[in-house]
Write an enzyme that holds these catalytic residues in place. Structure first.
Site, PDB file in Angstrom:
ATOM      1  N   GLU A 183       0.819  -1.122  -0.143  1.00  0.00           N
ATOM      2  CA  GLU A 183       0.098  -0.029  -0.038  1.00  0.00           C
ATOM      3  C   GLU A 183       0.895   1.306  -0.161  1.00  0.00           C
ATOM      4  O   GLU A 183       0.562   2.218   0.792  1.00  0.00           O
ATOM      5  CB  GLU A 183      -0.727   0.055   1.243  1.00  0.00           C
ATOM      6  CG  GLU A 183      -1.939  -1.083   1.256  1.00  0.00           C
ATOM      7  CD  GLU A 183      -2.927  -1.149   2.192  1.00  0.00           C
ATOM      8  OE1 GLU A 183      -2.821  -0.293   3.132  1.00  0.00           O
ATOM      9  OE2 GLU A 183      -4.125  -1.676   1.944  1.00  0.00           O
ATOM     10  N   GLU A 389      -5.862  -8.482  -0.698  1.00  0.00           N
ATOM     11  CA  GLU A 389      -6.589  -8.053   0.578  1.00  0.00           C
ATOM     12  C   GLU A 389      -8.154  -7.776   0.221  1.00  0.00           C
ATOM     13  O   GLU A 389      -8.295  -6.533  -0.532  1.00  0.00           O
ATOM     14  CB  GLU A 389      -6.054  -6.969   1.461  1.00  0.00           C
ATOM     15  CG  GLU A 389      -4.693  -7.093   1.805  1.00  0.00           C
ATOM     16  CD  GLU A 389      -4.107  -5.826   2.726  1.00  0.00           C
ATOM     17  OE1 GLU A 389      -4.837  -5.215   3.262  1.00  0.00           O
ATOM     18  OE2 GLU A 389      -2.889  -5.813   2.891  1.00  0.00           O
TER      19      GLU A 389
HETATM   20  C1  BGP Z   1      -4.742  -2.678   5.070  1.00  0.00           C
HETATM   21  C2  BGP Z   1      -3.142  -3.049   5.633  1.00  0.00           C
HETATM   22  C3  BGP Z   1      -3.331  -4.465   6.425  1.00  0.00           C
HETATM   23  C4  BGP Z   1      -4.604  -4.692   7.325  1.00  0.00           C
HETATM   24  C5  BGP Z   1      -5.920  -3.876   6.435  1.00  0.00           C
HETATM   25  C6  BGP Z   1      -7.038  -4.035   7.481  1.00  0.00           C
HETATM   26  O1  BGP Z   1      -4.449  -1.183   5.171  1.00  0.00           O
HETATM   27  O2  BGP Z   1      -2.265  -3.599   4.545  1.00  0.00           O
HETATM   28  O3  BGP Z   1      -2.106  -4.512   7.129  1.00  0.00           O
HETATM   29  O4  BGP Z   1      -4.307  -4.767   8.512  1.00  0.00           O
HETATM   30  O5  BGP Z   1      -5.550  -2.761   6.027  1.00  0.00           O
HETATM   31  O6  BGP Z   1      -6.796  -2.643   8.287  1.00  0.00           O
HETATM   32  P1  BGP Z   1      -7.174  -2.902   9.839  1.00  0.00           P
HETATM   33  O7  BGP Z   1      -6.296  -3.912  10.298  1.00  0.00           O
HETATM   34  O8  BGP Z   1      -6.646  -1.479  10.285  1.00  0.00           O
HETATM   35  O9  BGP Z   1      -8.483  -3.013   9.955  1.00  0.00           O
END
Ligand code: BGP
Length: 492
Positions: A183, A389
């Site tokens: 990201e 993701e």
């Molecule tokens: C993305 C990241 C992840 C992940 C996900 C969910 O931005 O790459 O590492 O954790 O988001 O976010 P969160 O854990 O804040 O709910």
């Protein structure tokens, strides 16, 4: 269903949210180790007036859950078997840069760290799961930030090259699919974690404990990251021609719809897509630095000069595929400020979206936005796409029988996967769907355990207590059916 036979079905995690063991076997802290969560206002770094340097300073009143996380460092074998139980044929995790080069600037790597990933990747391969490996998932070694200022310093390209050369050589034949920076396009929203950018502005100003980054720093980091990305593709291909190197962008910002047909909103939404996606996507995939940036640099009062050599490198070494995260969509209205967090951008609420993930996080749910995103990306780049993701974080507890009925998650994945199928039918070359957080991990944004994404539950809580025991949730069985049938079961 149209999923190709060799479609990658699996899940994704990151070292810093899963492994724990934050100082084991020679590892030194990385940037996320000193944050309670990315969105935290409590950075765990402070200025030392005597040494005139920043240093780690953890808040004794806070629980840094990522230090133990879900103890993946010691339990990955059992966890990977659980993943295999769902039929995964691929699995994404990251290498914690600080296990390999603990401070980032050493001349020689840490053998214990290299050995750890040797074993982990062997284990994935033995189980028939293709490793998809992120080279840096918000994991810049802290020392590179406190000592060198982070990615705004071109020295980091040198340290990075050493690191990626080491891991490409070491894991040759074990890993084929690599992602460069997780990201990275969140750089302008989250400069410290996505760009490891730290600037001494006014260290004595208590309202600004870590120093604000300046626009110039952020653009310098942008410059260096573009060069580093191209260099990674070059090195990766030279070391092993079988390597496929992809970029990894947060793409919730593609589905930022104009709130209505007001031309200002249409143009504003376009500007948001550029800022949040194409600033990075175009150099990575097309090998060009967008021409409209000249105007942006003028407005920002910064000077960004790519040398001819750098431009040639960026042009020649574009990525082999495009990977991305997608969580939600939003809309752009000229009168509403666009904010953001780990899930992407938040503008004005979309009245057409009927679903919202349950509170307390309540992220908007827009499965069709994933189809839209896939189409936009494929039309623009004509590269294979990999969803690395997509998922939903819920506040979950075991019921009186010790079960978790996560029917909202089942609904979430079903709707999103149907839209992946629709995009493939549209003609998009989508190669895989890796669900975010197939096992509960520490939340990136909030640093909590309470925000759970897993098909597998982990007994650990916000105050740090818990047995770390794993338990299967209902969604585990549904994802297994989807994978076993290569998506067909969703037609019934
Ligand atoms: C993305 C990241 C992840 C992940 C996900 C969910 O931005 O790459 O590492 O954790 O988001 O976010 P969160 O854990 O804040 O709910």
């Amino acid at each position: 269903m149209s999923f190709p036979k060799n479609f990658l079905w699996g899940g994704a995690i990151a070292a810093n949210q899963y492994e724990g063991a934050w100082l084991d076997d020679g590892k030194q802290p990385n940037v996320t180790d000193v944050l309670v969560g990315i969105m935290s206002k409590d950075p765990g770094i402070k200025w030392n007036e005597e040494t005139k340097k920043y240093e780690m300073c953890l808040n004794p009143d806070k629980a840094y859950l990522s230090h133990i996380a879900v103890d993946g460092y010691h339990r990955y074998r059992e966890d990977l078997k659980l993943m295999k139980g769902m039929g995964f044929n691929s699995f994404r995790t990251s290498i914690a840069w600080g296990r390999i080069y603990p401070n980032g600037d050493e001349e020689t790597p840490n053998e214990a760290g290299l050995k750890f990933y040797d074993d982990m990747f062997d284990c994935m391969n033995e189980l028939g799961m293709e490793p998809v490996i992120t080279l840096s998932h918000y994991e810049t070694p802290l020392h590179l930030i406190t000592e060198y200022g982070g990615w705004n310093n071109p020295k980091l390209i040198e340290f990075w090259n050493r690191y990626v050369t080491t891991v490409f050589e070491r894991y040759k034949g074990k890993v084929r699919l690599w992602l460069t920076f997780n990201e990275v396009n969140a750089l302008f929203r989250m400069p410290l974690v996505a760009g490891g950018v730290l600037t001494i502005k006014d260290p004595k100003d208590p309202s600004d404990p870590i120093g604000s980054t300046t626009k110039q720093d952020q653009w310098d980091a942008y410059h260096n990251l573009l060069v580093a990305n191209a260099q990674t593709v070059k090195t990766g291909h030279e070391i092993d021609p079988n390597n496929q190197i992809g970029c990894m962008l947060t793409c919730s910002g593609i589905a930022i719809y104009p709130y209505n047909c007001n031309p200002e909103n249409v143009l504003g939404a376009l500007d948001m897509q550029r800022k949040n996606i194409f600033y990075f996507g175009d150099p990575f995939c097309l090998g060009i630095v967008p021409s409209y940036l000249n105007k942006v640099w003028k407005e920002d009062g910064v000077i960004v000069n790519f040398t001819d050599e750098e431009l040639a490198l960026i042009k020649e070494y574009t990525v082999d595929f495009f990977s991305f995260s997608y969580y939600r969509s939003t809309t752009y209205d000229v009168d509403v400020n666009v904010e953001g967090d780990t899930g992407g951008l938040v503008g004005k609420d979309n009245p057409y979206l009927v679903d919202k993930a349950p509170q307390p996080w309540g992220w908007a749910v827009d499965p069709a936005g994933l189809r839209y995103t896939l189409n936009v990306l494929y039309d623009r780049y004509h590269l294979p796409l990999l969803i690395v993701e997509n998922g939903v974080g819920l506040d979950e507890n075991l019921d009186e029988n010790g079960h978790i009925d996560d029917s909202f998650r089942v609904h979430y994945i079903e709707e999103h996967i149907k839209n992946v199928n629709a995009a493939i039918e549209d003609g998009v070359d989508c190669r895989g769907y890796l669900y975010w957080g197939p096992i509960d991990v520490v939340s990136a944004g909030t640093g909590e355990m309470k925000k759970r994404y897993g098909f597998v539950y982990v007994d650990r809580f916000n105050d740090g207590h818990g047995t770390l025991e794993r338990k299967i949730k209902n969604s585990y069985y549904r994802y297994k059916e989807i994978i076993e049938s290569n998506g067909e079961v969703l037609l019934k």
